[in-house]
Design an enzyme around this catalytic site. Sequence first.
Site, PDB file in Angstrom:
ATOM      1  N   GLY A  65      41.800  22.824  55.688  1.00  0.00           N
ATOM      2  CA  GLY A  65      40.140  22.985  54.868  1.00  0.00           C
ATOM      3  C   GLY A  65      40.834  23.784  54.385  1.00  0.00           C
TER       4      GLY A  65
ATOM      5  N   TYR B 121      40.418  15.355  72.794  1.00  0.00           N
ATOM      6  CA  TYR B 121      39.991  15.592  71.333  1.00  0.00           C
ATOM      7  C   TYR B 121      39.258  14.639  70.899  1.00  0.00           C
ATOM      8  CZ  TYR B 121      41.933  16.062  66.430  1.00  0.00           C
ATOM      9  OH  TYR B 121      41.481  16.460  65.259  1.00  0.00           O
TER      10      TYR B 121
END
Length: 286
Positions: A21, A168
């Site tokens: 990110g 996940y």
Amino acid sequence: MAADARGPRNALVTGGTSGIGLETARGLKSQFDVVAIVGRNPERLAEATRDLESDGGNILPLQADFSSLAAVRRMADEVKERLDSLSLLVNNAGVWHKARTVSEDGYEDTFAVNHLAHFLLTNELKDLLVAGAPSRVLNVSSSMHFRPHSLHWDDLMFESGWSGFWVYGHSKLANVVFSNELARRWKDLGVTSNSLNPGNVRSRITRENVFLNTLHRSPIARLFIMSEADGARASIRLATAAELEGVTGRYFDRLKESRFSKAAEDEEAGRRLWDLSEQLVQAALG
């Protein structure tokens, strides 16, 4: 991709304080007028903002814990107060837990953070994305979305049979299913939606797994595991490539378009996940 005849170009990256990110935000800041980054930890958010602004760029820091849907909504309200439009939303934030964890709203935290928070945020920012059209939504998934043969409809919160890797992968399948359904629902609004696998990256998401964290930090990992900067290349390309304007409902494996899993092709699953997500958000927020 900075200001042109269409007006200012603003971007928002969730999980923008570290890892992929942060590197995505770094790669976008020269091409957008404002790049907003979302982080959970105020100190890390301030540090990331200083880092990104050190060599230019207009960074808007936003604090929110994605384990709380109320916090996500408050942050979305702040975005709407600060920006008039949004040309790019990168749904990048994610968690992986070594033990079952419950969110502030009582939901399994992997599903809550990786899917529900982004479902809520994207819908909250719909008007800004339409105002910024042509605009793009990118949903960062993983090759692990291929593992589940279906979404775990009977027990979305994995109250039984919990496994960190399985849960996940399930959340990453939800990312792709959501991305495809968003593309179908918003196809006439000038907003595209695509999902991607950034590749096998040395990132902090595995920090709760001693083995993987040690492996990712070892010198040998550099030989076969991508750096965070390399991992961000896929998101940056999908966010900025002129030839991808108008492309929607697709999945990219790193820099190339690829096929998503068979489970992600199911349009009925997309409608069902959307409806269930709305119900879960409504139950949490009232």
